[in-house]
Design an enzyme around this catalytic site. Structure first.
Site, PDB file in Angstrom:
ATOM      1  N   GLN A  51     -17.043 -10.164  88.648  1.00  0.00           N
ATOM      2  CA  GLN A  51     -17.760 -10.815  87.532  1.00  0.00           C
ATOM      3  C   GLN A  51     -17.411 -10.208  86.172  1.00  0.00           C
ATOM      4  O   GLN A  51     -17.714 -10.798  85.147  1.00  0.00           O
ATOM      5  CB  GLN A  51     -19.277 -10.735  87.743  1.00  0.00           C
ATOM      6  CG  GLN A  51     -19.768 -11.570  88.915  1.00  0.00           C
ATOM      7  CD  GLN A  51     -21.253 -11.402  89.136  1.00  0.00           C
ATOM      8  OE1 GLN A  51     -21.678 -10.438  89.747  1.00  0.00           O
ATOM      9  NE2 GLN A  51     -22.053 -12.313  88.616  1.00  0.00           N
ATOM     10  N   LEU A 100     -25.634 -14.107  87.324  1.00  0.00           N
ATOM     11  CA  LEU A 100     -25.329 -13.778  85.921  1.00  0.00           C
ATOM     12  C   LEU A 100     -24.118 -14.561  85.425  1.00  0.00           C
ATOM     13  O   LEU A 100     -23.938 -14.701  84.213  1.00  0.00           O
ATOM     14  CB  LEU A 100     -25.099 -12.270  85.771  1.00  0.00           C
ATOM     15  CG  LEU A 100     -26.336 -11.399  86.059  1.00  0.00           C
ATOM     16  CD1 LEU A 100     -25.981  -9.924  85.981  1.00  0.00           C
ATOM     17  CD2 LEU A 100     -27.480 -11.717  85.102  1.00  0.00           C
TER      18      LEU A 100
HETATM   19  O1  K1U Z   1     -24.534 -11.268  91.078  1.00  0.00           O
HETATM   20  C1  K1U Z   1     -25.194 -11.707  90.162  1.00  0.00           C
HETATM   21  O2  K1U Z   1     -24.845 -12.703  89.566  1.00  0.00           O
HETATM   22  C2  K1U Z   1     -26.488 -11.014  89.787  1.00  0.00           C
HETATM   23  C3  K1U Z   1     -27.717 -11.747  90.312  1.00  0.00           C
HETATM   24  C4  K1U Z   1     -28.080 -11.156  91.670  1.00  0.00           C
HETATM   25  C5  K1U Z   1     -28.997 -11.983  92.536  1.00  0.00           C
HETATM   26  C6  K1U Z   1     -30.232 -12.407  92.090  1.00  0.00           C
HETATM   27  C7  K1U Z   1     -31.059 -13.138  92.919  1.00  0.00           C
HETATM   28  C8  K1U Z   1     -30.660 -13.436  94.200  1.00  0.00           C
HETATM   29  C9  K1U Z   1     -29.434 -13.029  94.630  1.00  0.00           C
HETATM   30  C10 K1U Z   1     -28.594 -12.293  93.814  1.00  0.00           C
HETATM   31  C11 K1U Z   1     -28.857 -11.528  89.307  1.00  0.00           C
HETATM   32  O3  K1U Z   1     -29.231 -10.440  89.041  1.00  0.00           O
HETATM   33  S1  K1U Z   1     -29.560 -12.940  88.595  1.00  0.00           S
HETATM   34  C12 K1U Z   1     -30.853 -12.267  87.551  1.00  0.00           C
HETATM   35  C13 K1U Z   1     -32.053 -11.774  88.292  1.00  0.00           C
HETATM   36  O4  K1U Z   1     -32.180 -11.977  89.477  1.00  0.00           O
HETATM   37  C14 K1U Z   1     -33.132 -11.034  87.557  1.00  0.00           C
HETATM   38  C15 K1U Z   1     -33.089 -10.896  86.192  1.00  0.00           C
HETATM   39  C16 K1U Z   1     -34.124 -10.217  85.532  1.00  0.00           C
HETATM   40  C17 K1U Z   1     -35.165  -9.683  86.244  1.00  0.00           C
HETATM   41  C18 K1U Z   1     -35.206  -9.809  87.610  1.00  0.00           C
HETATM   42  C19 K1U Z   1     -34.187 -10.484  88.270  1.00  0.00           C
HETATM   43 ZN    ZN Z   2     -23.811 -13.940  91.085  1.00  0.00          ZN
END
Ligand code: K1U
Ligand code: ZN
Length: 180
Positions: A51, A100
């Site tokens: 990423q 993200l």
């Molecule tokens: O890999 C990524 O894109 C990161 C992704 C990870 C993820 C989240 C949820 C389920 C599976 C994998 C993230 O971090 S998205 C953002 C997020 O979950 C978050 C942001 C702020 C506070 C709490 C959570």
């Molecule tokens: Zn992801």
């Protein structure tokens, strides 16, 4: 430490299969620190090297809510180098996942509930462990990134098209090109 740029869908570099990390060198340790800083700043709970445009099999995860006040001020992310899932439970679970690289889009994704994984830690030691709950979800999501897979690939064609349409709209509103 440095904040790295997170690639956004549909960047073709998100579809590359990452190569294994050959050795835990000072450069890899620096990348781990930069990735952790980037994940906390985003904010997010996981990040794969793919990423940030580094096609290597490296993941950082920290489930502590980055937006929560009064959390542990000492940040210690889980580091997974060359992670592999060696067992998956037959039982499956649905979680509302985000990414993200696909900002502001969430979708319910079904995956194995528990997984056993092998990896190398930031000191270069071999590790093995079993994960459930959000850690299992997040580790599977991050390992998918290492194989060029995005959470939307687990959706039906109809649901994926709906998410892609929202991404196109959001990009258009931000004045970015919508090449999908
Ligand atoms: O890999 C990524 O894109 C990161 C992704 C990870 C993820 C989240 C949820 C389920 C599976 C994998 C993230 O971090 S998205 C953002 C997020 O979950 C978050 C942001 C702020 C506070 C709490 C959570
Ligand atoms: Zn992801």
């Amino acid at each position: 430490m440095a904040l790295l740029q997170i690639l956004a869908y549909p960047d073709p570099r998100l579809r590359k299969i990452a190569a294994p990390v050959a050795a835990v060198t000072p450069e890899i340790q620096r990348l781990i620190r930069d990735m952790a800083e980037t994940m906390y700043a985003a904010p997010g709970i996981g990040l794969a090297a793919v990423q940030v445009a580094v096609p290597r099999r490296l993941v950082v995860i920290d489930l502590q809510d980055p937006e929560e006040e009064g959390g542990d001020p000492v940040k210690r992310p889980f580091v997974f180098i060359n992670p592999e899932i060696v067992e998956r439970s037959a039982a499956r679970k649905v979680y509302n996942e985000g990414c993200l690289s696909i900002p502001d889009q969430y979708a319910e994704i079904e995956r194995p509930d528990r997984v056993r994984a092998r990896w190398i830690d930031e000191q270069g030691a071999r590790r093995e462990g079993e994960f459930d709950g959000l850690m299992s979800v997040c580790l599977q999501h991050e390992i998918d990134h290492l194989d060029g897979i995005l959470f939307i690939d687990h959706l039906s064609r109809l649901k994926r098209d709906m998410v892609v349409r929202k991404v196109v709209k959001a990009r258009r509103e931000r004045g970015q090109a919508a090449i999908l």
